[in-house]
Design a protein around this motif. Structure first.
Motif, PDB file in Angstrom:
ATOM      1  N   VAL A   1       2.869  16.228  15.878  1.00 59.49           N
ATOM      2  CA  VAL A   1       2.171  15.680  15.490  1.00 59.49           C
ATOM      3  C   VAL A   1       2.544  14.789  13.518  1.00 59.49           C
ATOM      4  CG1 VAL A   1      -0.546  14.722  14.100  1.00 59.49           C
ATOM      5  CG2 VAL A   1      -0.192  17.242  15.536  1.00 59.49           C
ATOM      6  N   PHE A   2       2.565  13.135  14.001  1.00 55.47           N
ATOM      7  CA  PHE A   2       3.095  12.027  13.264  1.00 55.47           C
ATOM      8  C   PHE A   2       1.513  11.754  13.017  1.00 55.47           C
ATOM      9  CE2 PHE A   2       6.335  13.332  16.721  1.00 55.47           C
ATOM     10  CZ  PHE A   2       7.545  13.641  15.685  1.00 55.47           C
ATOM     11  N   MET A   3       1.833  11.817  11.442  1.00 50.20           N
ATOM     12  CA  MET A   3       0.791  11.157  10.858  1.00 50.20           C
ATOM     13  C   MET A   3       0.898   9.657   9.447  1.00 50.20           C
ATOM     14  SD  MET A   3      -3.159  11.601   9.150  1.00 50.20           S
ATOM     15  CE  MET A   3      -2.491  13.154   8.310  1.00 50.20           C
ATOM     16  N   PHE A   4       0.236   9.227   9.916  1.00 50.56           N
ATOM     17  CA  PHE A   4       0.704   7.904   9.229  1.00 50.56           C
ATOM     18  C   PHE A   4      -0.833   7.176   8.370  1.00 50.56           C
ATOM     19  CE2 PHE A   4       4.152   7.253  11.765  1.00 50.56           C
ATOM     20  CZ  PHE A   4       5.268   6.295  11.575  1.00 50.56           C
ATOM     21  N   ARG A   5      -0.973   7.839   6.682  1.00 45.24           N
ATOM     22  CA  ARG A   5      -2.149   7.651   6.277  1.00 45.24           C
ATOM     23  C   ARG A   5      -1.726   6.827   4.852  1.00 45.24           C
ATOM     24  NH1 ARG A   5      -4.853  13.126   4.777  1.00 45.24           N
ATOM     25  NH2 ARG A   5      -3.745  13.392   3.207  1.00 45.24           N
ATOM     26  N   THR A   6      -3.126   5.796   4.806  1.00 43.62           N
ATOM     27  CA  THR A   6      -3.507   4.777   3.459  1.00 43.62           C
ATOM     28  C   THR A   6      -3.993   6.155   2.556  1.00 43.62           C
ATOM     29  OG1 THR A   6      -4.823   3.787   4.636  1.00 43.62           O
ATOM     30  CG2 THR A   6      -2.715   2.414   4.408  1.00 43.62           C
ATOM     31  N   ARG A   7      -3.189   5.249   1.351  1.00 42.22           N
ATOM     32  CA  ARG A   7      -3.929   6.063   0.325  1.00 42.22           C
ATOM     33  C   ARG A   7      -5.131   5.261   0.195  1.00 42.22           C
ATOM     34  NH1 ARG A   7      -0.081   9.960  -3.725  1.00 42.22           N
ATOM     35  NH2 ARG A   7       1.058  10.435  -2.545  1.00 42.22           N
ATOM     36  N   SER A   8      -6.265   5.112  -0.328  1.00 44.96           N
ATOM     37  CA  SER A   8      -7.777   4.764   0.065  1.00 44.96           C
ATOM     38  C   SER A   8      -8.321   4.879  -2.120  1.00 44.96           C
ATOM     39  CB  SER A   8      -8.939   5.618   0.355  1.00 44.96           C
ATOM     40  OG  SER A   8      -9.195   7.361  -0.475  1.00 44.96           O
ATOM     41  N   GLY A   9      -8.697   3.478  -2.598  1.00 43.34           N
ATOM     42  CA  GLY A   9      -8.540   3.824  -3.910  1.00 43.34           C
ATOM     43  C   GLY A   9      -7.802   3.388  -4.759  1.00 43.34           C
ATOM     44  N   LEU A  10      -8.322   2.787  -5.968  1.00 43.19           N
ATOM     45  CA  LEU A  10      -7.687   1.688  -6.951  1.00 43.19           C
ATOM     46  C   LEU A  10      -5.553   2.159  -6.779  1.00 43.19           C
ATOM     47  CD1 LEU A  10      -9.784   1.282 -10.123  1.00 43.19           C
ATOM     48  CD2 LEU A  10     -10.067   0.007  -7.553  1.00 43.19           C
TER      49      LEU A  10
ATOM     50  N   PHE B   1      -7.205   4.050   6.273  1.00 45.29           N
ATOM     51  CA  PHE B   1      -7.093   3.761   7.641  1.00 45.29           C
ATOM     52  C   PHE B   1      -5.546   4.928   7.788  1.00 45.29           C
ATOM     53  CE2 PHE B   1      -2.937   2.436  10.557  1.00 45.29           C
ATOM     54  CZ  PHE B   1      -3.683   2.214  11.911  1.00 45.29           C
ATOM     55  N   SER B   2      -5.348   5.204   9.459  1.00 48.05           N
ATOM     56  CA  SER B   2      -4.782   6.467   9.529  1.00 48.05           C
ATOM     57  C   SER B   2      -3.716   6.289  11.865  1.00 48.05           C
ATOM     58  CB  SER B   2      -5.605   7.714   9.493  1.00 48.05           C
ATOM     59  OG  SER B   2      -6.631   7.528   9.645  1.00 48.05           O
ATOM     60  N   LEU B   3      -2.944   6.749  10.971  1.00 47.66           N
ATOM     61  CA  LEU B   3      -2.445   6.544  12.677  1.00 47.66           C
ATOM     62  C   LEU B   3      -2.268   7.632  12.720  1.00 47.66           C
ATOM     63  CD1 LEU B   3      -1.289   5.582  14.786  1.00 47.66           C
ATOM     64  CD2 LEU B   3       0.826   4.734  13.692  1.00 47.66           C
TER      65      LEU B   3
ATOM     66  N   LEU C   1       1.137  -1.357  -0.031  1.00 46.11           N
ATOM     67  CA  LEU C   1      -0.553   0.417  -0.168  1.00 46.11           C
ATOM     68  C   LEU C   1       0.813   1.291  -0.028  1.00 46.11           C
ATOM     69  CD1 LEU C   1      -2.433  -1.112   2.716  1.00 46.11           C
ATOM     70  CD2 LEU C   1      -3.438  -0.651   0.440  1.00 46.11           C
ATOM     71  N   LEU C   2       0.543   2.088  -0.550  1.00 37.61           N
ATOM     72  CA  LEU C   2       0.908   3.062  -0.595  1.00 37.61           C
ATOM     73  C   LEU C   2       0.220   4.080   0.698  1.00 37.61           C
ATOM     74  CD1 LEU C   2       0.667   5.192  -4.160  1.00 37.61           C
ATOM     75  CD2 LEU C   2       2.820   4.376  -3.395  1.00 37.61           C
ATOM     76  N   VAL C   3       1.843   4.469   1.884  1.00 37.38           N
ATOM     77  CA  VAL C   3       1.162   4.969   3.097  1.00 37.38           C
ATOM     78  C   VAL C   3       1.633   6.518   3.038  1.00 37.38           C
ATOM     79  CG1 VAL C   3       1.366   5.069   5.167  1.00 37.38           C
ATOM     80  CG2 VAL C   3       1.154   2.452   3.741  1.00 37.38           C
ATOM     81  N   ASP C   4       1.244   7.810   3.133  1.00 34.85           N
ATOM     82  CA  ASP C   4       1.402   9.448   2.834  1.00 34.85           C
ATOM     83  C   ASP C   4       2.519   9.297   4.815  1.00 34.85           C
ATOM     84  OD1 ASP C   4       1.200   9.645   0.895  1.00 34.85           O
ATOM     85  OD2 ASP C   4      -0.642  10.445   1.169  1.00 34.85           O
ATOM     86  N   LEU C   5       3.417   9.527   4.779  1.00 29.60           N
ATOM     87  CA  LEU C   5       4.493   9.764   6.286  1.00 29.60           C
ATOM     88  C   LEU C   5       4.063  11.045   6.331  1.00 29.60           C
ATOM     89  CD1 LEU C   5       5.551   9.129   9.007  1.00 29.60           C
ATOM     90  CD2 LEU C   5       7.292   8.797   7.915  1.00 29.60           C
ATOM     91  N   MET C   6       2.943  12.242   7.038  1.00 25.62           N
ATOM     92  CA  MET C   6       3.659  13.422   7.509  1.00 25.62           C
ATOM     93  C   MET C   6       3.986  13.721   9.068  1.00 25.62           C
ATOM     94  SD  MET C   6       0.160  14.251   5.490  1.00 25.62           S
ATOM     95  CE  MET C   6      -0.692  12.039   5.465  1.00 25.62           C
ATOM     96  N   TRP C   7       4.269  14.945   8.964  1.00 23.93           N
ATOM     97  CA  TRP C   7       5.096  15.407  10.536  1.00 23.93           C
ATOM     98  C   TRP C   7       5.040  16.500  10.688  1.00 23.93           C
ATOM     99  CZ3 TRP C   7       8.141  13.498   6.332  1.00 23.93           C
ATOM    100  CH2 TRP C   7       9.370  14.759   6.138  1.00 23.93           C
TER     101      TRP C   7
END
Length: 300
Positions: A261-270, A290-292, A240-246
């Protein structure tokens, strides 16, 4: 034309088992560093009942401070549909029981047993407990041991349990600038170890730096953090592609009350799946989302 995933993969960091196997525990953390402490953990679950296909969002919060420790649950968008349990309160120390919660849209029953609950460093139990949520007489959500789930299912003579997906997880931490947690980025994926470390003057670096590890593999390192206090990086986890942001702006410019704030978020969609060409059709309700989020307060 090249597919979308191939384009992203050139600049994304890939996390795989084979790439992590050569890393030892010393690659990430010094034994002299003390990790921060979790104060609260909130998980949001999407529950789809089998018989009616009704969708319910259940928010579960475990919290702990110097005076209390407890559990709070919210159901759907009805503010009155709430369950609270304070296991340290003198007024409410009932660690095993049940409660019926009235709602305009559904009938909710909560059963819990925390008598033998075991805790790690965080506020949520890791063993010896169960929490069961019945929605309209169906098993909606079960938290706890697998063995307990089998016993509870037989006790309530339940049919097929609901389909449950973890939508998001939010953690509040305080203490040092070292954060350790686990995350499962998809329903079919495995649990991954996540370590976030912010360097200090003790590490003989001229400028602060941020390092993030998944399964002991470094996925990003941000130098000169006081100037690069916000940013993002794309990584691959479980295909999965996961965007990691800080965002650590307030650590430097609002140190009294600020937090990072730290966030891991999967990209939805095809376009988020490596096997895009193999499965060209994906139902809306099956999309992986999903997001953490980690809210980190740094002690002075």
């Amino acid at each position: 034309m090249r597919d979308i995933v191939s384009c992203f993969s050139e600049n994304a960091v890939n996390v795989s088992h084979s790439s992590c196997s050569s890393y030892s525990g010393n690659a990430c953390i010094s034994p002299t560093l003390i990790p921060s402490v979790q104060n609260a953990v909130t998980s949001l679950y999407r529950v789809i009942l089998c018989s009616s296909q009704k969708q319910v969002l259940i928010k579960v919060t475990w919290c702990r401070n110097h005076t209390s420790q407890g559990l709070t649950m919210h159901f759907g968008d009805d503010p009155s549909a709430c369950f609270k349990l304070n296991t340290n309160s003198r007024l409410f120390r009932k660690k095993k029981g049940s409660k019926l919660i009235e709602s305009d849209h559904m009938k909710i029953e909560v059963f819990w047993d925390l008598c033998n609950a075991k805790y790690d460093t965080g506020p949520e139990p890791v063993d010896g407990f169960y929490v069961l949520v019945m929605v309209d007489s169906e098993i909606g959500l079960f938290l706890g041991e697998n063995t307990a789930e089998e016993a509870v299912t037989k006790k309530f003579k339940a049919t097929t349990p609901a389909k449950v997906s973890l939508v998001s997880r939010r953690e509040h931490c305080s203490g040092s600038t070292l954060y350790s947690t686990k995350a499962q980025f998809s329903d079919t994926g495995i649990s991954h170890d996540i370590l976030i470390k912010c360097s200090s003057e003790n590490e003989r670096l001229k400028h602060p730096a941020l390092s993030v590890y998944i399964d002991k593999k470094m996925v990003i390192r941000v130098k000169r953090l006081q100037w690069n206090f916000r940013g993002n990086q794309t990584i691959f986890v479980d295909g999965l592609l996961v965007d990691l942001m800080w965002d650590v702006h307030d650590w430097f410019y609002n140190p009294v009350s600020g937090y990072a704030v730290f966030m891991f978020r999967t990209r939805s969609g095809l376009d988020s799946r490596l096997w895009l060409e193999e499965k060209p059709v994906q139902k809306e309700q099956d999309k992986v989302e999903f997001s953490l989020l980690i809210y980190a307060c740094k002690s002075s």
